[in-house]
Design a protein around this motif. Structure first.
Motif, PDB file in Angstrom:
ATOM      1  N   LYS A 132       0.822  -1.205   0.000  1.00 29.67           N
ATOM      2  CA  LYS A 132       0.000   0.000   0.000  1.00 29.67           C
ATOM      3  C   LYS A 132       0.859   1.259   0.000  1.00 29.67           C
ATOM      4  N   TYR A 133       1.976   1.238   0.711  1.00 25.17           N
ATOM      5  CA  TYR A 133       2.853   2.408   0.803  1.00 25.17           C
ATOM      6  C   TYR A 133       4.283   1.998   0.470  1.00 25.17           C
ATOM      7  N   PRO A 134       4.596   1.846  -0.812  1.00 24.63           N
ATOM      8  CA  PRO A 134       5.967   1.460  -1.186  1.00 24.63           C
ATOM      9  C   PRO A 134       6.950   2.591  -0.914  1.00 24.63           C
ATOM     10  N   LYS A 135       8.176   2.198  -0.570  1.00 19.54           N
ATOM     11  CA  LYS A 135       9.238   3.186  -0.335  1.00 19.54           C
ATOM     12  C   LYS A 135      10.212   3.260  -1.514  1.00 19.54           C
ATOM     13  N   ASN A 136      10.414   2.116  -2.179  1.00 23.16           N
ATOM     14  CA  ASN A 136      11.381   2.057  -3.281  1.00 23.16           C
ATOM     15  C   ASN A 136      10.766   1.322  -4.463  1.00 23.16           C
ATOM     16  N   ILE A 137      10.910   1.897  -5.652  1.00 28.40           N
ATOM     17  CA  ILE A 137      10.403   1.278  -6.884  1.00 28.40           C
ATOM     18  C   ILE A 137      11.521   1.258  -7.918  1.00 28.40           C
ATOM     19  N   ALA A 138      11.710   0.093  -8.520  1.00 29.21           N
ATOM     20  CA  ALA A 138      12.707  -0.041  -9.592  1.00 29.21           C
ATOM     21  C   ALA A 138      11.991   0.057 -10.933  1.00 29.21           C
ATOM     22  N   LEU A 139      12.563   0.865 -11.850  1.00 24.06           N
ATOM     23  CA  LEU A 139      11.975   1.086 -13.168  1.00 24.06           C
ATOM     24  C   LEU A 139      12.837   0.401 -14.217  1.00 24.06           C
ATOM     25  N   VAL A 140      12.292  -0.628 -14.852  1.00 27.87           N
ATOM     26  CA  VAL A 140      12.987  -1.335 -15.919  1.00 27.87           C
ATOM     27  C   VAL A 140      12.445  -0.784 -17.233  1.00 27.87           C
ATOM     28  N   THR A 141      13.153   0.170 -17.809  1.00 22.74           N
ATOM     29  CA  THR A 141      12.711   0.823 -19.033  1.00 22.74           C
ATOM     30  C   THR A 141      13.883   1.562 -19.666  1.00 22.74           C
ATOM     31  N   SER A 142      13.611   2.179 -20.809  1.00 22.04           N
ATOM     32  CA  SER A 142      14.662   2.929 -21.517  1.00 22.04           C
ATOM     33  C   SER A 142      14.933   4.248 -20.816  1.00 22.04           C
ATOM     34  N   PRO A 143      16.205   4.635 -20.686  1.00 22.84           N
ATOM     35  CA  PRO A 143      16.511   5.912 -20.027  1.00 22.84           C
ATOM     36  C   PRO A 143      16.215   7.118 -20.911  1.00 22.84           C
ATOM     37  N   THR A 144      15.962   6.912 -22.198  1.00 22.22           N
ATOM     38  CA  THR A 144      15.779   8.033 -23.118  1.00 22.22           C
ATOM     39  C   THR A 144      14.340   8.184 -23.606  1.00 22.22           C
ATOM     40  N   LYS A 185      16.063  -9.332 -13.374  1.00 18.41           N
ATOM     41  CA  LYS A 185      16.795 -10.067 -12.343  1.00 18.41           C
ATOM     42  C   LYS A 185      17.590  -9.124 -11.442  1.00 18.41           C
ATOM     43  N   LYS A 186      18.175  -8.087 -12.038  1.00 16.46           N
ATOM     44  CA  LYS A 186      18.922  -7.108 -11.244  1.00 16.46           C
ATOM     45  C   LYS A 186      17.989  -6.353 -10.302  1.00 16.46           C
ATOM     46  N   ALA A 187      16.836  -5.914 -10.829  1.00 19.78           N
ATOM     47  CA  ALA A 187      15.875  -5.195  -9.995  1.00 19.78           C
ATOM     48  C   ALA A 187      15.348  -6.085  -8.871  1.00 19.78           C
ATOM     49  N   ASP A 188      15.136  -7.352  -9.174  1.00 19.30           N
ATOM     50  CA  ASP A 188      14.620  -8.284  -8.172  1.00 19.30           C
ATOM     51  C   ASP A 188      15.623  -8.502  -7.043  1.00 19.30           C
ATOM     52  N   SER A 189      16.918  -8.394  -7.374  1.00 13.41           N
ATOM     53  CA  SER A 189      17.964  -8.596  -6.361  1.00 13.41           C
ATOM     54  C   SER A 189      18.070  -7.422  -5.388  1.00 13.41           C
ATOM     55  N   LEU A 190      17.479  -6.293  -5.719  1.00 12.08           N
ATOM     56  CA  LEU A 190      17.551  -5.101  -4.858  1.00 12.08           C
ATOM     57  C   LEU A 190      16.597  -5.170  -3.671  1.00 12.08           C
ATOM     58  N   ASN A 191      15.658  -6.123  -3.716  1.00 12.34           N
ATOM     59  CA  ASN A 191      14.647  -6.251  -2.652  1.00 12.34           C
ATOM     60  C   ASN A 191      13.819  -4.974  -2.493  1.00 12.34           C
ATOM     61  N   TYR A 192      13.504  -4.347  -3.620  1.00  5.93           N
ATOM     62  CA  TYR A 192      12.639  -3.178  -3.603  1.00  5.93           C
ATOM     63  C   TYR A 192      11.188  -3.617  -3.423  1.00  5.93           C
ATOM     64  N   ASP A 193      10.329  -2.637  -3.228  1.00  3.55           N
ATOM     65  CA  ASP A 193       8.909  -2.951  -2.974  1.00  3.55           C
ATOM     66  C   ASP A 193       8.168  -3.326  -4.244  1.00  3.55           C
ATOM     67  N   VAL A 194       8.473  -2.662  -5.355  1.00  4.49           N
ATOM     68  CA  VAL A 194       7.764  -2.882  -6.611  1.00  4.49           C
ATOM     69  C   VAL A 194       8.743  -2.718  -7.769  1.00  4.49           C
ATOM     70  N   ILE A 195       8.495  -3.496  -8.851  1.00  7.29           N
ATOM     71  CA  ILE A 195       9.229  -3.328 -10.115  1.00  7.29           C
ATOM     72  C   ILE A 195       8.208  -2.976 -11.191  1.00  7.29           C
TER      73      ILE A 195
END
Length: 395
Positions: A132-144, A185-195
């Motif tokens: 419900k209240y994530p603190k960290n989110i990993a974004l797997v997308t293009s930087p441009t 796989k890299k984002a999953d290894s960070l133990n973030y709240d959401v990808i």
């Protein structure tokens, strides 16, 4: 005994059940009863040998159609089931329509979808719940691409407390599917709240990396909840079915992942108002209790009791004084009466010249009771005379 519900309530419940159960349906059929409305919406039915279902494609999706629908045409529809409450009808709301018998990409898509579905990769029971209240989110997308900027903007407006980390990823072209897998796989290894895995819109060829089996399995195997946000609302990819949540766009993914600060600010305002009102009610109730205690204390205090006793004493004194005065007045009146009676009966006032009192043997008698040769006493207030009766004559 069950309580009866209204027709509207039943239709609302059916609508909710249909729209939450049949969110992403994929239906094949033949077009009939086709109408192009002046509003831009398209109304029609699709049928097979045994059944018919009503369909609608609203203008927002109809504008992306690359071909014109015709009665008798066989098509494949992506959409969801919805219900029209006033009439109690349900219909298929179309987001994408393709002609049946499309090329190799469509066939590959269907084959992979069927394969993964049979393996259970789409099962709702395995979907992970978003925090419900994530603190960290990993974004797997293009930087441009525009997607990253859109997501950052939505995140800043919606929940500024969030921490975003970008994992730069190749999202189309040769080798993109392997780069997406490695980034997941890299984002999953960070133990973030959401990808959030996604990109902006494009053609089916541009988006095809998210239809690859290796990408689907990487999403399925991740321990972190994943939102698939690929393309526009009308685009459905294999990643959408495997992911824990499907978002219509990258911006929509951020809206799904984050709470709305404005709603929470309003909620806090409502809490503050409610707290103040309850606090005022508590204070008022306590004040009333204190006032009641004060009244009770005043009614039962020593001063109150002494005052009450003093009033009784004053009343008794006043009553005693009044009663005594009445008694004295009564006795005075009696004395006055006796005095007046005494004065009025005093011998000095009763005796007149020529009148005396006759007594014999110390008893007052009348003149008619005397006899000859009897000794009697004649008495006035001043004299007492002894006499002897010599003669008695009737007059």
């Amino acid at each position: 005994m069950n309580q009866a519900i209204s027709v509207s309530t039943l239709n609302n419940q059916i609508k909710s059940l249909l729209e939450t159960t049949f969110i992403g349906v994929y239906v094949q059929g033949e077009i009939s009863n086709l109408t192009y409305h002046s509003s831009g919406h398209i109304y029609f039915s699709i049928k097979d040998e045994n059944s018919t279902i009503s369909c609608v494609m609203f203008r927002g999706n109809a504008q992306y159609l690359k071909f014109k629908l015709e009665v008798g045409m066989k098509i494949i529809i992506s959409g969801s089931i919805t219900a029209y409450i006033p009439r109690g009808n349900y219909q298929l709301m179309c987001t994408k329509i393709d002609p049946d018998g499309q090329g190799s990409l469509a066939l590959a898509f269907e084959q992979l979808k069927e394969k993964l579905q049979k393996e259970g990769l789409f099962d709702l029971s395995i979907k992970k719940t978003l925090p419900k209240y994530p603190k960290n989110i990993a974004l797997v997308t293009s930087p441009t691409g525009a997607a990253i900027e859109d997501m950052k903007k939505v995140a800043q407006n919606r929940w500024p407390l969030i921490n975003l980390i970008l994992i730069p990823t190749l999202v189309q072209g040769e080798g993109s599917k392997f780069d997406i897998v490695n980034s997941i796989k890299k984002a999953d290894s960070l133990n973030y709240d959401v990808i959030i895995v996604g990109r902006g819109g494009g053609s089916i060829e541009d988006l095809w990396a998210f239809n690859e089996e290796v990408v689907a399995r990487a999403i399925y195997e991740a321990r972190t909840p994943i939102i698939s946000a690929v393309g526009h609302e009308v685009d459905f990819l294999i990643s959408d079915f495997v992911a824990d949540v499907r978002a219509a766009t990258p911006s929509n993914a951020m809206e799904i992942a984050l709470p709305d600060k404005n709603e929470h600010l309003q909620y806090l305002d409502n809490l503050q108002v409610e707290f103040e009102n309850r606090f005022k009610r508590v204070l008022y109730n306590k004040e009333q209790v204190l006032l009641n205690y004060r009244k009770y204390f005043e009614q039962h205090s020593l001063d109150k009791k002494f005052s009450f006793i003093q009033k009784e004493i004053d009343y008794l004194k006043s009553n005693f004084s009044n009663t005594l005065s009445q008694i004295l007045r009564q006795k005075q009146n009696e004395l006055n009466y006796l005095k007046n009676a005494y004065e009025s009966n005093h011998p000095d006032k009763k005796i007149k010249d020529g009148y005396v009192q006759i007594s014999k043997n110390n008893q007052v008698i009348s003149l008619e009771n005397v006899h000859v040769n009897e000794e009697i006493i004649l008495e006035s207030s001043k004299l007492k005379v002894r006499c002897n009766i010599l003669d008695i004559k009737n007059i």
